[in-house]
Design a protein around this motif. Structure first.
Motif, PDB file in Angstrom:
ATOM      1  N   UNK A 104       4.276  11.469 -12.116  1.00 22.80           N
ATOM      2  CA  UNK A 104       4.494  12.535 -11.124  1.00 22.80           C
ATOM      3  C   UNK A 104       3.610  12.314  -9.905  1.00 22.80           C
ATOM      4  N   UNK A 105       4.251  12.088  -8.758  1.00 22.41           N
ATOM      5  CA  UNK A 105       3.497  11.846  -7.524  1.00 22.41           C
ATOM      6  C   UNK A 105       2.688  13.082  -7.143  1.00 22.41           C
ATOM      7  N   UNK A 106       3.251  14.257  -7.388  1.00 22.87           N
ATOM      8  CA  UNK A 106       2.545  15.491  -7.040  1.00 22.87           C
ATOM      9  C   UNK A 106       1.274  15.627  -7.890  1.00 22.87           C
ATOM     10  N   UNK A 107       1.401  15.309  -9.182  1.00 22.42           N
ATOM     11  CA  UNK A 107       0.237  15.413 -10.061  1.00 22.42           C
ATOM     12  C   UNK A 107      -0.849  14.418  -9.644  1.00 22.42           C
ATOM     13  N   UNK A 108      -0.444  13.198  -9.309  1.00 16.86           N
ATOM     14  CA  UNK A 108      -1.440  12.206  -8.881  1.00 16.86           C
ATOM     15  C   UNK A 108      -2.022  12.582  -7.532  1.00 16.86           C
ATOM     16  N   UNK A 109      -1.179  13.131  -6.661  1.00 18.11           N
ATOM     17  CA  UNK A 109      -1.670  13.597  -5.359  1.00 18.11           C
ATOM     18  C   UNK A 109      -2.738  14.665  -5.535  1.00 18.11           C
ATOM     19  N   UNK A 110      -2.511  15.581  -6.473  1.00 19.05           N
ATOM     20  CA  UNK A 110      -3.514  16.616  -6.766  1.00 19.05           C
ATOM     21  C   UNK A 110      -4.823  15.985  -7.231  1.00 19.05           C
ATOM     22  N   UNK A 111      -4.700  15.005  -8.146  1.00 20.45           N
ATOM     23  CA  UNK A 111      -5.895  14.295  -8.621  1.00 20.45           C
ATOM     24  C   UNK A 111      -6.640  13.661  -7.451  1.00 20.45           C
ATOM     25  N   UNK A 112      -5.906  12.959  -6.597  1.00 18.58           N
ATOM     26  CA  UNK A 112      -6.563  12.279  -5.469  1.00 18.58           C
ATOM     27  C   UNK A 112      -7.153  13.286  -4.481  1.00 18.58           C
ATOM     28  N   UNK A 139     -15.416  12.931 -17.525  1.00 20.58           N
ATOM     29  CA  UNK A 139     -14.451  13.296 -18.573  1.00 20.58           C
ATOM     30  C   UNK A 139     -14.369  14.814 -18.708  1.00 20.58           C
ATOM     31  N   UNK A 140     -15.538  15.464 -18.705  1.00 25.52           N
ATOM     32  CA  UNK A 140     -15.554  16.934 -18.798  1.00 25.52           C
ATOM     33  C   UNK A 140     -14.886  17.563 -17.571  1.00 25.52           C
ATOM     34  N   UNK A 141     -15.189  16.981 -16.423  1.00 23.22           N
ATOM     35  CA  UNK A 141     -14.587  17.456 -15.170  1.00 23.22           C
ATOM     36  C   UNK A 141     -13.052  17.371 -15.240  1.00 23.22           C
ATOM     37  N   UNK A 142     -12.554  16.234 -15.690  1.00 24.50           N
ATOM     38  CA  UNK A 142     -11.105  16.024 -15.769  1.00 24.50           C
ATOM     39  C   UNK A 142     -10.466  17.028 -16.724  1.00 24.50           C
ATOM     40  N   UNK A 143     -11.141  17.250 -17.829  1.00 22.93           N
ATOM     41  CA  UNK A 143     -10.653  18.209 -18.825  1.00 22.93           C
ATOM     42  C   UNK A 143     -10.526  19.611 -18.208  1.00 22.93           C
ATOM     43  N   UNK A 144     -11.473  19.934 -17.357  1.00 23.14           N
ATOM     44  CA  UNK A 144     -11.523  21.260 -16.742  1.00 23.14           C
ATOM     45  C   UNK A 144     -10.531  21.389 -15.579  1.00 23.14           C
ATOM     46  N   UNK A 145     -10.408  20.329 -14.780  1.00 22.20           N
ATOM     47  CA  UNK A 145      -9.682  20.421 -13.512  1.00 22.20           C
ATOM     48  C   UNK A 145      -8.222  19.978 -13.616  1.00 22.20           C
ATOM     49  N   UNK A 146      -7.970  18.918 -14.369  1.00 22.97           N
ATOM     50  CA  UNK A 146      -6.634  18.323 -14.363  1.00 22.97           C
ATOM     51  C   UNK A 146      -5.743  18.997 -15.400  1.00 22.97           C
ATOM     52  N   UNK A 147      -4.623  19.522 -14.951  1.00 24.34           N
ATOM     53  CA  UNK A 147      -3.734  20.251 -15.865  1.00 24.34           C
ATOM     54  C   UNK A 147      -2.509  19.409 -16.253  1.00 24.34           C
ATOM     55  N   UNK A 148      -2.020  18.620 -15.319  1.00 26.72           N
ATOM     56  CA  UNK A 148      -0.777  17.882 -15.552  1.00 26.72           C
ATOM     57  C   UNK A 148      -1.036  16.675 -16.464  1.00 26.72           C
ATOM     58  N   UNK A 149      -0.182  16.489 -17.472  1.00 34.24           N
ATOM     59  CA  UNK A 149      -0.408  15.352 -18.394  1.00 34.24           C
ATOM     60  C   UNK A 149      -0.432  13.997 -17.680  1.00 34.24           C
TER      61      UNK A 149
END
Lengths: 443, 72
Positions: A104-112, A139-149
């Motif tokens: 998902x480009x939107x999910x990766x865009x959110x990550x970036x 890793x903890x940050x990603x767990x907290x912030x990233x929602x999209x698989x």
């Protein structure tokens, strides 16, 4: 200041030694290995055709490296990526144009977006003063912030490729700092126009070889591991198994974990790593063929894989293509596992996976592993990984001299930390410090 | 309206001024990583999720605005 000992004959040490030598200082360089180059290392894959087993890439912002390259009469070659990429994420094998994964480009865009925001909050000259969490792992940050698989799946691959880390190794601050230090998310990630734009024609190892050759045969001492540095009000002494060198100042230009192994006598030691500091987790695997066979199928050789050992692959064939070289990057947690395998197991796993990613690829004619995780005198690659709390503890005295002892190395540069450019900048900085202290001695 | 909004997103992501309705994102210096950041902003501002391939076919504010309008 007439005599200086430099510990470590990588880019940082040899840059410092060159500057000092040009300023009329009598320099001795002590190197633990039987070669110069540190984390640059050349591998000859066909007569006269070399590839990089270590540091390889550079971009137009690497201005000090560009000066060194020009000064040494070396040339660069563009990193070309023509053809389609392969993505094996989960069960499916997908072939597509460009380097964008089928996620998902939107999910990766959110990550970036999140990563870019973090990078912009870094205090570039004093990262420990940044408004970014130093007590949380990535890793903890990603767990907290990233929602999209898709973002969660891609994040460790991205971080592994970019900074050879597992997200659990580094603090959020170190991740943000690394992105900022290297020129930002886009620059660090890009091949064309970015930090992977070019390579050195014939291999990056030539930098150190030529610097060492210029210094002369009596200057660089190989197989000389330094174990102790002693200093008095009048001088310093550097000890190895084979002897002792007295001098007026010392430049220690080795990775932080190795610097911490050196005993500093008569001076309060300030450690350069903590229990949370991890070695850079990268193993480079080179599969060698008579020619770049994937190109015949319209493939670039670039692949991204969610399963190891080869987390990504790239066409590393030397210019002129006297051989086809597919280089695989084993990074992050996978590197630790793979590094511990026997050579036969390493070969089997890599060859099997390469044939899955690029069906029809025959058994390679050559196979080489650059196992930086196990390299005694590097202790990891690309660079040391600062864990939670490290920047606050280690950052403020990263470059501060300890009496007559000065510090260089890719991990002491807040600009282009961990890269060849950072190593060279640190070498210039350390040499300038030593020369500024020349007379009168301030201590 | 959407064209102006998308142009602003292009400008912000690429850090350039003067984005016109027919400006090509990749000609302006964009790459795939930055393209995803346009798409995340489009999703936030317009509630429309586009794929990378949809963007690559129509990488101008005008074409993207049309695409967004057709999906809203």
């Amino acid at each position: 200041m007439s005599r200086v000992v430099v510990v470590g004959a990588g880019l940082a040490g040899l840059t410092a030694a060159t500057d000092l030598s040009r300023a009329g200082v009598e320099v001795t360089v002590l190197e633990a290995r039987d070669r110069v180059g540190g984390r640059t290392h050349g591998i000859e894959v066909a007569p006269g055709a070399w590839i990089d087993g270590g540091a390889a890439y550079l971009g137009n912002r690497h201005t000090e490296l560009a000066k060194t390259i020009a000064d040494l009469g070396l040339k660069t070659v563009r990193t070309t990526m023509v053809g389609h990429s392969r993505f094996v994420l989960g069960r499916d094998r997908v072939t597509r144009e460009g380097r964008f994964p089928p996620l998902s480009a939107v999910a990766l865009g959110d990550l970036f977006d999140h990563l870019d925001d973090l990078a912009h909050r870094v205090h570039r000259d004093a990262p420990w003063r940044s408004d970014v969490a130093d007590d949380e792992t990535a890793a903890e940050w990603a767990q907290r912030i990233l929602k999209h698989p898709d973002a969660r799946a891609f994040f460790p691959l991205f971080l592994g490729e970019m900074m050879a880390t597992d997200p659990a190794d580094v603090s959020v601050l170190h991740m943000a700092f690394y992105l900022s230090s290297g020129g930002g998310l886009r620059y660090l990630n890009a091949f064309e126009g970015g930090a992977q734009d070019s390579r050195i024609d014939g291999g990056a190892h030539q930098l150190c070889q030529r610097l060492a050759d210029r210094l002369g045969p009596d200057v660089v001492h190989l197989n000389t591991a330094v174990h102790t540095i002693e200093q008095t009000p009048r001088s310093a002494a550097v000890y190895s198994a084979t002897g002792m060198h007295t001098c007026d100042a010392v430049v220690v230009a080795v990775p932080p974990a190795l610097a911490d192994e050196i005993l500093l006598r008569n001076i309060a030691p300030a450690r350069r790593t903590t229990a949370r500091t991890a070695p850079g987790r990268a193993v480079k695997v080179h599969l060698i063929y008579p020619e770049p066979l994937w190109r015949e199928q319209g493939l670039s050789g670039w692949s991204v894989n969610s399963n190891g050992p080869l987390m990504s692959t790239v066409d590393d064939s030397p210019a002129g293509a006297r051989a086809g070289v597919l280089t695989g990057f084993v990074t992050g947690r996978e590197a630790t596992r793979y590094a511990a395998l026997s050579p036969a197991e390493q070969r089997c796993e890599a060859v099997t996976q390469a044939a899955e990613v690029f069906p029809g690829l025959p058994e390679p004619t050559g196979f080489r592993v650059s196992n930086w995780v196990r390299e005694r005198y590097s202790r990891g690659c690309y660079a040391a990984l600062f864990g939670p709390g490290d920047w606050k503890l280690l950052g403020p005295h990263l470059t501060a001299p300890h009496g007559r002892v000065h510090w260089a190395g890719a991990e002491t540069s807040t600009e282009y930390f961990g890269l060849m450019e950072g190593a060279i900048r640190s070498g210039h900085r350390a040499a300038a410090e030593v020369l500024a202290h020349r007379q009168p001695l301030p201590w | 309206m959407t064209v102006k909004g998308v142009s602003e997103i292009f400008g912000r992501v690429l850090q350039v001024g003067d984005v016109e309705a027919e400006s090509d994102f990749f000609t302006l210096g964009g790459d795939s990583l930055l393209a995803t950041r346009v798409l995340s902003a489009v999703a936030r501002d317009y509630g429309v999720e586009l794929s990378f391939d949809e963007f690559a076919i129509a990488p101008t504010p005008a074409a993207l605005a049309e695409r967004i309008a057709s999906l809203r």
